[in-house]
Design a protein around this motif. Structure first.
Motif, short mmCIF file in Angstrom:
data_model
loop_
_atom_site.label_atom_id
_atom_site.label_comp_id
_atom_site.label_asym_id
_atom_site.label_seq_id
_atom_site.Cartn_x
_atom_site.Cartn_y
_atom_site.Cartn_z
N LEU A 3 0.81 -1.21 0.00
CA LEU A 3 0.00 0.00 0.00
C LEU A 3 0.85 1.27 0.00
O LEU A 3 1.94 1.31 0.55
N THR A 4 0.28 2.31 -0.59
CA THR A 4 0.95 3.60 -0.62
C THR A 4 0.65 4.42 0.64
O THR A 4 1.27 5.45 0.86
N ARG A 5 -0.30 3.97 1.45
CA ARG A 5 -0.66 4.66 2.70
C ARG A 5 -0.23 3.84 3.91
O ARG A 5 -0.10 2.62 3.83
N PRO A 6 -0.03 4.48 5.05
CA PRO A 6 0.32 3.75 6.26
C PRO A 6 -0.80 2.79 6.69
O PRO A 6 -1.98 3.08 6.50
N VAL A 7 -0.41 1.66 7.28
CA VAL A 7 -1.36 0.68 7.80
C VAL A 7 -1.23 0.67 9.31
O VAL A 7 -0.13 0.54 9.86
N ARG A 8 -2.36 0.82 10.00
CA ARG A 8 -2.38 0.83 11.46
C ARG A 8 -3.18 -0.37 11.94
O ARG A 8 -4.37 -0.48 11.67
N LEU A 9 -2.53 -1.30 12.64
CA LEU A 9 -3.21 -2.47 13.20
C LEU A 9 -3.55 -2.21 14.66
O LEU A 9 -2.71 -1.75 15.44
N THR A 10 -4.80 -2.51 15.03
CA THR A 10 -5.22 -2.35 16.41
C THR A 10 -6.18 -3.48 16.76
O THR A 10 -6.47 -4.34 15.92
N ARG A 11 -6.68 -3.50 18.00
CA ARG A 11 -7.51 -4.64 18.41
C ARG A 11 -8.60 -4.22 19.40
O ARG A 11 -8.52 -3.16 20.02
N GLU A 12 -9.59 -5.10 19.52
CA GLU A 12 -10.64 -4.93 20.53
C GLU A 12 -10.91 -6.26 21.22
O GLU A 12 -10.79 -7.30 20.58
N PRO A 13 -11.33 -6.22 22.48
CA PRO A 13 -11.30 -5.02 23.32
C PRO A 13 -9.86 -4.59 23.56
O PRO A 13 -8.96 -5.42 23.59
N GLY A 14 -9.66 -3.32 23.73
CA GLY A 14 -8.31 -2.79 23.93
C GLY A 14 -7.97 -1.76 22.88
O GLY A 14 -8.83 -1.05 22.38
N GLY A 15 -6.69 -1.65 22.57
CA GLY A 15 -6.25 -0.73 21.54
C GLY A 15 -5.85 0.65 22.04
O GLY A 15 -5.14 1.37 21.35
N ALA A 16 -6.34 1.02 23.22
CA ALA A 16 -5.97 2.28 23.87
C ALA A 16 -5.75 1.97 25.34
O ALA A 16 -6.21 0.94 25.85
#
Length: 217
Positions: A31-44
């Protein structure tokens, strides 16, 4: 540039975490754009603290509606602190679980009502819906057998204490969601070997993200 919000869903034992671990580096390379992986529950930070409460196997007295509300609260904080800023920056956000999980697990699995849980989460998210959802499908018996086979390699949580009937209700709800919204939810057969599941996910993402795809990456 508006970002793209992609979620991955599936019943326990579908292999989401392993698939994402193998998939994300390949996706990011294309991809030409950044990829951000996160999760639930959680992530913050706050959401991760709520995750500990929800999944702690010692919390057997937790009421089903309490559980659903905690998931929604965790999701709200995650959304405003992590997901929305990344989307505003134009990133491709890939989230391991989102609202569909609550509808399936709490609405159907806990039998407190899919419509009620959806309404609760629409309030929590302000109606934020993924642009694309990859659903990894596996029969409940297969998923539970995988969990037992790899029990020493993964965290044992409250959901692992549930019966096969619970997990069958969860899977049935996921299949209903996929049938109701085929434009958003792409179903992948997760009984295939891992490499084939990853390849199928990458192919689906290629089609959806074609304008951002670097063929020679």
């Amino acid at each position: 540039m508006a970002g793209t919000f992609i979620t991955f869903e599936g019943p326990d034992g579908a292999g989401k975490t392993s698939v994402l671990a193998a998939l994300i580096p390949q996706l990011a390379a294309h991809l030409t754009r950044p990829v951000r992986l996160t999760r639930e529950p959680g992530g913050a930070q706050l959401s991760e603290k709520i995750r500990e409460l929800i999944l702690d196997p010692a919390n057997t007295a937790m009421d089903a509606r309490t559980e659903a509300l905690l998931y929604a609260a965790s999701r709200r904080q995650h959304l405003v602190e992590v997901i929305e800023p990344a989307l505003e920056a134009g990133d491709v956000v890939v989230c391991d679980r989102f609202v569909d999980s609550s509808v399936a697990y709490q609405g159907a699995g806990r039998q407190i009502g899919e419509a009620a849980v959806l309404a609760m989460n629409q309030f929590a998210t302000g109606g934020r819906t993924p642009d694309l959802t990859i659903y990894l499908d596996v029969p409940s018996a297969v998923g539970l057998a995988r969990i037992q086979a790899h029990r020493s390699d993964r965290q044992y949580d409250r959901l692992d204490q549930e019966s096969q009937a619970f997990h069958e209700r969860v899977r049935a709800a996921y299949l209903r969601l996929a049938e109701q919204d085929p434009a958003r939810i792409r179903t992948i057969d997760a009984t295939q070997p891992m490499a084939e599941v990853v390849a199928a996910c990458l192919a689906a993402l290629h089609v959806y993200l074609a304008d951002d795809w670097q063929a020679n990456a």
